[in-house]
Scaffold this motif. Structure first.
Motif, short mmCIF file in Angstrom:
data_model
loop_
_atom_site.label_atom_id
_atom_site.label_comp_id
_atom_site.label_asym_id
_atom_site.label_seq_id
_atom_site.Cartn_x
_atom_site.Cartn_y
_atom_site.Cartn_z
N PRO A 288 -3.73 0.78 -3.08
CA PRO A 288 -3.10 -0.82 -3.29
C PRO A 288 -1.50 0.14 -4.58
O PRO A 288 -1.79 0.10 -5.22
N VAL A 289 -0.78 -0.49 -4.54
CA VAL A 289 0.65 -0.09 -5.56
C VAL A 289 0.55 -1.45 -5.97
O VAL A 289 1.67 -1.86 -7.26
N MET B 195 1.19 -1.07 0.11
CA MET B 195 0.20 0.24 -0.03
C MET B 195 1.03 1.21 0.47
O MET B 195 1.84 0.89 0.56
N GLN B 196 0.66 2.44 -0.78
CA GLN B 196 1.30 3.28 -0.71
C GLN B 196 0.01 4.63 0.05
O GLN B 196 -1.45 4.99 -0.25
N ARG B 197 0.81 5.35 0.89
CA ARG B 197 0.46 7.08 1.59
C ARG B 197 1.11 7.64 0.91
O ARG B 197 2.51 8.08 1.13
N GLU B 198 0.31 8.72 0.56
CA GLU B 198 1.00 9.72 0.14
C GLU B 198 0.36 11.44 0.69
O GLU B 198 -0.60 10.94 1.11
N ALA B 199 1.14 12.03 1.30
CA ALA B 199 0.88 12.70 2.32
C ALA B 199 0.82 13.78 1.43
O ALA B 199 0.78 15.03 -0.16
N ALA B 200 -0.52 14.39 1.52
CA ALA B 200 -0.91 15.64 0.61
C ALA B 200 -1.33 15.78 -0.66
O ALA B 200 -0.18 16.89 -1.38
N LEU C 195 -5.16 -4.61 -9.79
CA LEU C 195 -3.65 -4.39 -10.49
C LEU C 195 -2.88 -5.12 -11.32
O LEU C 195 -3.80 -6.00 -11.26
N PRO C 196 -2.51 -5.07 -11.95
CA PRO C 196 -1.55 -5.71 -13.31
C PRO C 196 -1.51 -7.15 -12.90
O PRO C 196 -1.45 -7.25 -11.71
N LEU D 156 5.57 3.38 1.88
CA LEU D 156 4.84 2.26 1.60
C LEU D 156 5.29 0.95 2.23
O LEU D 156 6.14 1.25 2.89
N THR D 157 3.94 0.38 2.32
CA THR D 157 3.82 -0.61 3.86
C THR D 157 3.89 -1.94 2.73
O THR D 157 3.03 -2.11 2.35
#
Length: 167
Positions: A35-36, A19-24, A128-129, A60-61
């Motif tokens: 999910p990436v 999982m990706q977490r993007e701030a602001a 996701l592919p 990224l977790t």
């Protein structure tokens, strides 16, 4: 006691979701989650989520411990996924209402129909592919177990007796 053999286990693969977490990411969101990657499971992944990278803006977790099992009654959904031209993993994920900086994957599936049911239930579902080796595995299972329902041709109402015509 019966001498019947134990049931054959369902075909399954173990997975982990990144999982990706993007701030602001923009002026309207404090956090964006997605999910990436879906990776085939490895013992080295362990059992607990762990941060792979965090630069203060993007985190990224890795979330290990997922399993996709194949079921006969989902074969139509597998067929629809495979015949889409770009087969995918379907990842259901949730975020924390109390702490919007937290999100996690809940379920991973290969069934188009199952993903549709989750979407109907207002769940977050991303795709996701699908890697080639998983696509081939799913195709072999689907080829062996999926039998499409025969199409029934209905006569146009104008050719039916008046008593058989719908309102």
């Amino acid at each position: 006691m019966s001498d019947a053999a134990a049931p054959t286990p369902r075909p399954a693969i173990d997975l982990a979701v990144v999982m990706q977490r993007e701030a602001a990411p923009n002026a309207w969101e404090a956090w964006r989650h997605a999910p990436v990657e879906v990776a085939l499971g490895e013992p080295a992944f362990g059992h607990a989520p762990r941060v792979l990278r965090d630069d203060g803006r993007v985190r990224l977790t890795l979330h290990p411990g997922f399993r996709v099992e194949l079921f006969h009654d989902e074969c139509e959904g597998y067929y629809l996924n495979l015949s889409s031209g770009a087969p995918v993993w379907f990842v259901v994920w949730r975020s924390d209402d109390e702490d919007p900086s937290r999100a996690w994957p809940e379920i991973v599936s290969l069934s188009y129909n199952e993903a549709g049911r989750w979407l109907d239930a207002q769940e977050r579902v991303d795709n996701l592919p699908l890697p080639l080796e998983v696509r081939d595995w799913l195709q072999a299972y689907t080829d062996a177990h999926y039998r499409p329902e025969p199409k029934k041709r209905s006569r146009p109402a104008s050719f039916r007796p008046p008593a058989e015509r719908g309102a």
